[in-house]
Design a protein around this motif. Structure first.
Motif, PDB file in Angstrom:
ATOM      1  N   UNK A 198      49.396  32.428 -10.966  1.00 32.49           N
ATOM      2  CA  UNK A 198      48.875  31.067 -10.957  1.00 32.49           C
ATOM      3  C   UNK A 198      47.501  31.086 -10.277  1.00 32.49           C
ATOM      4  N   UNK A 199      46.474  30.506 -10.924  1.00 27.78           N
ATOM      5  CA  UNK A 199      45.149  30.491 -10.292  1.00 27.78           C
ATOM      6  C   UNK A 199      45.200  29.854  -8.902  1.00 27.78           C
ATOM      7  N   UNK A 200      44.404  30.383  -8.004  1.00 33.61           N
ATOM      8  CA  UNK A 200      44.430  29.918  -6.606  1.00 33.61           C
ATOM      9  C   UNK A 200      44.046  28.453  -6.475  1.00 33.61           C
ATOM     10  N   UNK A 201      43.269  27.904  -7.414  1.00 36.60           N
ATOM     11  CA  UNK A 201      42.897  26.489  -7.315  1.00 36.60           C
ATOM     12  C   UNK A 201      44.106  25.572  -7.404  1.00 36.60           C
ATOM     13  N   UNK A 202      45.217  26.044  -7.963  1.00 36.12           N
ATOM     14  CA  UNK A 202      46.446  25.243  -8.023  1.00 36.12           C
ATOM     15  C   UNK A 202      47.014  25.042  -6.611  1.00 36.12           C
ATOM     16  N   UNK A 203      46.571  25.855  -5.676  1.00 40.02           N
ATOM     17  CA  UNK A 203      46.994  25.691  -4.290  1.00 40.02           C
ATOM     18  C   UNK A 203      46.719  24.297  -3.757  1.00 40.02           C
ATOM     19  N   UNK A 204      45.671  23.654  -4.227  1.00 36.38           N
ATOM     20  CA  UNK A 204      45.380  22.278  -3.812  1.00 36.38           C
ATOM     21  C   UNK A 204      46.548  21.370  -4.207  1.00 36.38           C
ATOM     22  N   UNK A 205      47.084  21.553  -5.396  1.00 33.13           N
ATOM     23  CA  UNK A 205      48.221  20.728  -5.833  1.00 33.13           C
ATOM     24  C   UNK A 205      49.484  21.087  -5.067  1.00 33.13           C
ATOM     25  N   UNK A 206      49.693  22.351  -4.736  1.00 32.87           N
ATOM     26  CA  UNK A 206      50.834  22.713  -3.894  1.00 32.87           C
ATOM     27  C   UNK A 206      50.743  21.987  -2.555  1.00 32.87           C
ATOM     28  N   UNK A 207      49.542  21.975  -1.988  1.00 31.25           N
ATOM     29  CA  UNK A 207      49.327  21.277  -0.717  1.00 31.25           C
ATOM     30  C   UNK A 207      49.565  19.781  -0.870  1.00 31.25           C
ATOM     31  N   UNK A 208      49.025  19.195  -1.933  1.00 29.08           N
ATOM     32  CA  UNK A 208      49.190  17.758  -2.164  1.00 29.08           C
ATOM     33  C   UNK A 208      50.663  17.395  -2.338  1.00 29.08           C
ATOM     34  N   UNK A 209      51.425  18.236  -3.036  1.00 26.66           N
ATOM     35  CA  UNK A 209      52.847  17.947  -3.202  1.00 26.66           C
ATOM     36  C   UNK A 209      53.602  18.119  -1.885  1.00 26.66           C
ATOM     37  N   UNK A 210      53.173  19.047  -1.052  1.00 24.33           N
ATOM     38  CA  UNK A 210      53.805  19.178   0.267  1.00 24.33           C
ATOM     39  C   UNK A 210      53.529  17.932   1.107  1.00 24.33           C
ATOM     40  N   UNK A 231      57.446   6.667  -2.306  1.00 20.87           N
ATOM     41  CA  UNK A 231      56.395   5.979  -3.056  1.00 20.87           C
ATOM     42  C   UNK A 231      55.323   6.969  -3.494  1.00 20.87           C
ATOM     43  N   UNK A 232      54.556   6.563  -4.495  1.00 21.48           N
ATOM     44  CA  UNK A 232      53.459   7.417  -4.935  1.00 21.48           C
ATOM     45  C   UNK A 232      52.271   7.277  -3.994  1.00 21.48           C
ATOM     46  N   UNK A 233      51.455   8.290  -3.992  1.00 19.79           N
ATOM     47  CA  UNK A 233      50.220   8.296  -3.232  1.00 19.79           C
ATOM     48  C   UNK A 233      49.140   8.942  -4.079  1.00 19.79           C
ATOM     49  N   UNK A 234      47.952   8.990  -3.537  1.00 24.09           N
ATOM     50  CA  UNK A 234      46.814   9.493  -4.283  1.00 24.09           C
ATOM     51  C   UNK A 234      46.042  10.518  -3.456  1.00 24.09           C
ATOM     52  N   UNK A 235      45.656  11.603  -4.091  1.00 27.06           N
ATOM     53  CA  UNK A 235      44.799  12.605  -3.476  1.00 27.06           C
ATOM     54  C   UNK A 235      43.372  12.070  -3.549  1.00 27.06           C
ATOM     55  N   UNK A 241      68.925  20.360   0.714  1.00 29.78           N
ATOM     56  CA  UNK A 241      68.230  19.165   0.268  1.00 29.78           C
ATOM     57  C   UNK A 241      67.373  19.493  -0.948  1.00 29.78           C
ATOM     58  N   UNK A 242      67.524  18.735  -2.012  1.00 31.28           N
ATOM     59  CA  UNK A 242      66.721  18.903  -3.214  1.00 31.28           C
ATOM     60  C   UNK A 242      65.357  18.266  -2.963  1.00 31.28           C
ATOM     61  N   UNK A 243      64.303  19.068  -2.957  1.00 28.46           N
ATOM     62  CA  UNK A 243      62.972  18.569  -2.637  1.00 28.46           C
ATOM     63  C   UNK A 243      62.533  17.478  -3.607  1.00 28.46           C
ATOM     64  N   UNK A 244      63.092  17.467  -4.812  1.00 26.70           N
ATOM     65  CA  UNK A 244      62.733  16.432  -5.793  1.00 26.70           C
ATOM     66  C   UNK A 244      63.089  15.037  -5.313  1.00 26.70           C
ATOM     67  N   UNK A 245      64.037  14.921  -4.372  1.00 28.69           N
ATOM     68  CA  UNK A 245      64.390  13.604  -3.846  1.00 28.69           C
ATOM     69  C   UNK A 245      63.312  13.049  -2.933  1.00 28.69           C
ATOM     70  N   UNK A 246      62.368  13.903  -2.520  1.00 25.44           N
ATOM     71  CA  UNK A 246      61.291  13.480  -1.626  1.00 25.44           C
ATOM     72  C   UNK A 246      59.978  13.231  -2.364  1.00 25.44           C
ATOM     73  N   UNK A 247      59.923  13.612  -3.629  1.00 24.15           N
ATOM     74  CA  UNK A 247      58.682  13.547  -4.388  1.00 24.15           C
ATOM     75  C   UNK A 247      58.716  12.458  -5.454  1.00 24.15           C
ATOM     76  N   UNK A 248      57.570  11.810  -5.684  1.00 18.54           N
ATOM     77  CA  UNK A 248      57.502  10.827  -6.766  1.00 18.54           C
ATOM     78  C   UNK A 248      57.232  11.499  -8.113  1.00 18.54           C
ATOM     79  N   UNK A 249      57.231  12.816  -8.173  1.00 20.47           N
ATOM     80  CA  UNK A 249      57.009  13.579  -9.392  1.00 20.47           C
ATOM     81  C   UNK A 249      58.348  13.799 -10.103  1.00 20.47           C
ATOM     82  N   UNK A 250      58.275  14.235 -11.364  1.00 17.91           N
ATOM     83  CA  UNK A 250      59.509  14.541 -12.081  1.00 17.91           C
ATOM     84  C   UNK A 250      59.273  15.694 -13.050  1.00 17.91           C
ATOM     85  N   UNK A 251      60.371  16.257 -13.522  1.00 15.59           N
ATOM     86  CA  UNK A 251      60.311  17.321 -14.523  1.00 15.59           C
ATOM     87  C   UNK A 251      59.487  18.513 -14.074  1.00 15.59           C
TER      88      UNK A 251
END
Length: 159
Positions: A55-67, A84-88, A11-21
């Protein structure tokens, strides 16, 4: 503790995310269930936000948000709905055991739903671990919001 999970091979994870590129930071979905999701990311020299050694550890928040977004996309698809999109909204107690995630590291990002309210607000317990050990590299509780109709919500927020 992981709930009843489904494992994914192709499964391509991009099919589950509202993000691109390049904004898709996660590489693949490992497992998903009714309350949890486990995703993976490999830190590469060309990873978004990568510096000289990682990658700085603070990017971990975005990894979590994308999960969390992948979890929302997975559950939407299970119900026959569109992603659909959501908001942190916020992060509580983000703790990192390292300053950066080193190039070559393979990270597993686990999210577990703690709360999902009818108004679209949800709370997730999140952990990042190295795939080769049980060492926890980062953890947080993240609060998110997914409106029924993001366009209507965003339109209303400018008035």
């Amino acid at each position: 503790m992981m709930d009843q999970l489904t494992a994914f091979e192709n499964l391509d994870i991009r099919t589950l995310l509202p993000h691109s590129g390049t904004m898709v930071l996660l590489d693949r979905l490992l497992h998903a269930g009714a309350e949890e999701l486990l995703a993976e990311v490999t830190i590469r020299a060309d990873s978004l936000f990568c510096r000289q050694h990682g990658v700085p550890a603070w990017v971990g928040v975005e990894y979590m948000a994308q999960a969390i977004a992948a979890y929302a996309g997975y559950t939407a698809q299970q119900r026959g709905e569109e992603v659909k999109i959501g908001f942190l909204l916020g992060t509580r107690r983000y703790e990192a055991a390292c300053a950066e995630f080193a190039i070559g590291s393979v990270l597993q990002v686990q999210v577990h739903r703690l709360l999902q309210a009818d108004n679209g607000i949800g709370s997730f317990e999140c952990h990042i671990r190295a795939s080769t050990s049980t060492q926890q590299l980062a953890s947080a509780t993240i609060t998110v919001f997914q409106p029924v109709d993001a366009a209507v919500f965003l339109e209303g927020s400018t008035e």
